[in-house]
Design an enzyme around this catalytic site. Structure first.
Site, mmCIF file in Angstrom:
data_model
loop_
_atom_site.group_PDB
_atom_site.id
_atom_site.type_symbol
_atom_site.label_atom_id
_atom_site.label_comp_id
_atom_site.label_asym_id
_atom_site.label_seq_id
_atom_site.Cartn_x
_atom_site.Cartn_y
_atom_site.Cartn_z
ATOM 1 N N ARG A 1 46.443 60.209 -79.585
ATOM 2 C CA ARG A 1 45.684 60.920 -78.542
ATOM 3 C C ARG A 1 44.943 59.926 -77.648
ATOM 4 O O ARG A 1 44.821 60.119 -76.448
ATOM 5 C CB ARG A 1 44.692 61.872 -79.213
ATOM 6 C CG ARG A 1 44.823 63.281 -78.681
ATOM 7 C CD ARG A 1 43.901 64.225 -79.384
ATOM 8 N NE ARG A 1 43.357 65.192 -78.435
ATOM 9 C CZ ARG A 1 42.297 65.937 -78.687
ATOM 10 N NH1 ARG A 1 41.656 65.820 -79.834
ATOM 11 N NH2 ARG A 1 41.873 66.794 -77.784
ATOM 12 N N LYS B 1 38.100 74.901 -70.266
ATOM 13 C CA LYS B 1 37.927 74.058 -69.071
ATOM 14 C C LYS B 1 39.263 73.737 -68.388
ATOM 15 O O LYS B 1 39.327 73.597 -67.169
ATOM 16 C CB LYS B 1 37.192 72.766 -69.435
ATOM 17 C CG LYS B 1 35.728 72.994 -69.841
ATOM 18 C CD LYS B 1 35.024 71.680 -70.122
ATOM 19 C CE LYS B 1 33.649 71.910 -70.736
ATOM 20 N NZ LYS B 1 32.923 70.663 -70.999
ATOM 21 N N GLY C 1 38.423 66.236 -74.430
ATOM 22 C CA GLY C 1 37.984 66.521 -73.063
ATOM 23 C C GLY C 1 36.727 65.764 -72.658
ATOM 24 O O GLY C 1 36.626 65.266 -71.526
ATOM 25 N N ALA C 2 35.764 65.653 -73.574
ATOM 26 C CA ALA C 2 34.516 64.955 -73.248
ATOM 27 C C ALA C 2 34.784 63.470 -73.038
ATOM 28 O O ALA C 2 34.224 62.838 -72.129
ATOM 29 C CB ALA C 2 33.496 65.166 -74.365
ATOM 30 N N THR D 1 32.924 76.432 -70.448
ATOM 31 C CA THR D 1 32.837 75.519 -71.588
ATOM 32 C C THR D 1 34.053 75.702 -72.482
ATOM 33 O O THR D 1 34.999 76.417 -72.134
ATOM 34 C CB THR D 1 31.482 75.696 -72.321
ATOM 35 O OG1 THR D 1 31.347 74.652 -73.284
ATOM 36 C CG2 THR D 1 31.360 77.056 -72.992
HETATM 37 P P1 NDP Z 1 37.702 68.103 -78.207
HETATM 38 O O1 NDP Z 1 37.998 69.123 -79.248
HETATM 39 O O2 NDP Z 1 38.549 68.025 -76.983
HETATM 40 O O3 NDP Z 1 37.770 66.633 -78.916
HETATM 41 C C1 NDP Z 1 37.143 66.406 -80.128
HETATM 42 C C2 NDP Z 1 37.199 64.912 -80.486
HETATM 43 O O4 NDP Z 1 36.491 64.729 -81.705
HETATM 44 C C3 NDP Z 1 38.592 64.354 -80.700
HETATM 45 O O5 NDP Z 1 38.638 63.002 -80.291
HETATM 46 C C4 NDP Z 1 38.744 64.480 -82.220
HETATM 47 O O6 NDP Z 1 39.655 63.559 -82.767
HETATM 48 C C5 NDP Z 1 37.355 64.121 -82.668
HETATM 49 N N1 NDP Z 1 37.051 64.661 -83.982
HETATM 50 C C6 NDP Z 1 36.869 65.955 -84.314
HETATM 51 N N2 NDP Z 1 36.619 66.078 -85.641
HETATM 52 C C7 NDP Z 1 36.645 64.822 -86.144
HETATM 53 C C8 NDP Z 1 36.477 64.284 -87.442
HETATM 54 N N3 NDP Z 1 36.225 65.080 -88.510
HETATM 55 N N4 NDP Z 1 36.580 62.940 -87.608
HETATM 56 C C9 NDP Z 1 36.830 62.139 -86.551
HETATM 57 N N5 NDP Z 1 37.010 62.586 -85.282
HETATM 58 C C10 NDP Z 1 36.924 63.912 -85.089
HETATM 59 O O7 NDP Z 1 36.172 68.301 -77.841
HETATM 60 P P2 NDP Z 1 35.427 67.783 -76.526
HETATM 61 O O8 NDP Z 1 35.937 66.429 -76.204
HETATM 62 O O9 NDP Z 1 35.477 68.792 -75.465
HETATM 63 O O10 NDP Z 1 33.918 67.725 -77.022
HETATM 64 C C11 NDP Z 1 33.455 66.723 -77.935
HETATM 65 C C12 NDP Z 1 31.942 66.840 -78.067
HETATM 66 O O11 NDP Z 1 31.324 66.468 -76.838
HETATM 67 C C13 NDP Z 1 31.494 68.281 -78.351
HETATM 68 O O12 NDP Z 1 31.034 68.314 -79.682
HETATM 69 C C14 NDP Z 1 30.329 68.531 -77.433
HETATM 70 O O13 NDP Z 1 29.168 68.666 -78.196
HETATM 71 C C15 NDP Z 1 30.178 67.245 -76.648
HETATM 72 N N6 NDP Z 1 29.985 67.541 -75.222
HETATM 73 C C16 NDP Z 1 28.725 67.389 -74.713
HETATM 74 C C17 NDP Z 1 28.468 67.616 -73.389
HETATM 75 C C18 NDP Z 1 27.085 67.425 -72.868
HETATM 76 O O14 NDP Z 1 26.788 67.867 -71.754
HETATM 77 N N7 NDP Z 1 26.215 66.779 -73.609
HETATM 78 C C19 NDP Z 1 29.535 68.044 -72.460
HETATM 79 C C20 NDP Z 1 30.845 68.167 -73.101
HETATM 80 C C21 NDP Z 1 31.033 67.932 -74.435
HETATM 81 P P3 NDP Z 1 41.242 63.899 -82.908
HETATM 82 O O15 NDP Z 1 41.827 63.606 -81.555
HETATM 83 O O16 NDP Z 1 41.704 62.995 -83.958
HETATM 84 O O17 NDP Z 1 41.330 65.368 -83.273
#
Ligand code: NDP
Length: 299
Positions: free
Chosen positions: A169, A79, A143-144, A75
């Site tokens: 991004r 990853k 990543g998600a 996780t």
């Molecule tokens: P990353 O850190 O790779 O990406 C986070 C994303 O959230 C980016 O697009 C980021 O935007 C955005 N973001 C973060 N904070 C804010 C904010 N304050 N306002 C607006 N946008 C924001 O994380 P992951 O993609 O790996 O994971 C994202 C979520 O997916 C996790 O919270 C996890 O809970 C969930 N997940 C669930 C799974 C499941 O099996 N249910 C599996 C994998 C993930 P920016 O690019 O601008 O920073």
């Protein structure tokens, strides 16, 4: 080491297979409850533990556990490092740039990203039909989100429009996919047209913490028939609550977590996972969770 069975007596033996979740943090993960319940229900001689580790330690741990006949999940934030640590990876893992599941195949350590299949299966369940032809509004570009884009493209999705806090991004994700079904939105309210999407997907981390704002202008929720929130919390997310109040079909990330865990189970044991058992284990773990802050949200 072949998968041995012990009829569910609960005893750890010299033949017990070890499965681990590697990441940082891992303490809030529900995967140990989900996987151990599945192993028990199927009478499989395996144990699943969560190990917090650094990126530096990841390759040694991952390869060592796999080569000793076990396997596991990876996780945040490892990853990408896991993809580099395996000897070979599935197409889904390569295209999504991530490995969340590893195991030994012959003498090679293999990797897959079961978030891709988990997302597709959860979306199919929500839409009560195939993902082919689906038009999705996707929030997030991490990543998600990338796993969701790969799943939607591979399943014949019609259009994926990405809205992200950092537009560059989203543009990088679109360019990496090299498929004109993937587009980037500016975020203006004129774009929130009714009938444009079949589902809104939240792949941002917003909603993980108590008091987080909704990840999208609430106006968008009046324009879509369904919401899939990849985030999950013990008592559900604010986005899913709001969508349900508006009469939309809505699910949080719990079902995706179960489905990706089921796909991992299949890789490790070569048999279908008991999804109903895993759902029950997740429900029990959620009921038992207390406190505030980050609860769940990691696979
Ligand atoms: P990353 O850190 O790779 O990406 C986070 C994303 O959230 C980016 O697009 C980021 O935007 C955005 N973001 C973060 N904070 C804010 C904010 N304050 N306002 C607006 N946008 C924001 O994380 P992951 O993609 O790996 O994971 C994202 C979520 O997916 C996790 O919270 C996890 O809970 C969930 N997940 C669930 C799974 C499941 O099996 N249910 C599996 C994998 C993930 P920016 O690019 O601008 O920073």
């Amino acid at each position: 080491m072949p998968a041995s069975e012990f009829g569910g007596s609960g005893t750890v033996t010299a033949r017990t297979r070890l499965f681990v979740l590697l990441g940082d943090p891992v303490a809030h993960s529900y995967s140990p409850e989900i996987q151990n319940a599945a192993f028990r229900a199927m009478g499989l001689d395996g144990r699943y533990l969560a190990l917090r580790c650094t990126e530096e330690d990841l390759p040694g741990l991952l390869r060592g556990v796999a080569r000793a006949g076990g396997g596991g999940n990876v996780t945040l934030p490892h990853k990408g490092a896991a993809l580099r640590a395996v000897d070979g990876a599935t197409e889904a893992a390569v295209r999504s740039g991530a490995v969340n599941t590893f195991w030994l195949e012959g003498s090679r350590v293999s990797g897959d990203n079961t978030d891709v299949a988990g997302f597709r299966d959860a979306l199919e369940a929500l839409l009560e039909g195939p993902v082919a032809g689906c038009r999705a509004l996707l929030l997030g570009a991490g990543g998600a989100a990338r796993a969701a884009v790969v799943a939607l493209l591979d399943a014949g999705g019609d259009r994926i429009e990405i809205l992200n806090r950092t537009p560059e991004r989203a543009e990088a994700l679109r360019d990496a996919m090299g498929d004109d079904r993937v587009r980037v939105l500016e975020g203006g309210s004129a774009e929130l047209a009714e009938g444009r999407w079949d589902v809104l997907v939240n792949a941002t981390s917003l909603g993980l913490r108590e008091g987080d704002p909704l990840p999208v202008d609430p106006e968008a929720l009046t324009k879509v028939p369904a919401v899939l929130d990849m985030v999950y919390r013990p008592r559900g997310t604010a986005l899913v609550r709001r969508a349900t109040e508006l009469g939309l079909a809505a699910e949080d990330g719990g079902e995706m977590l179960v489905r990706q865990g089921g796909a991992s189970f299949l890789r490790w044991w070569g048999r279908e996972a008991p999804l109903a058992v895993m759902r029950d284990a997740l429900a029990r773990a959620r009921e038992g969770a207390t406190g505030s802050g980050v609860e769940g949200g990691v696979s």
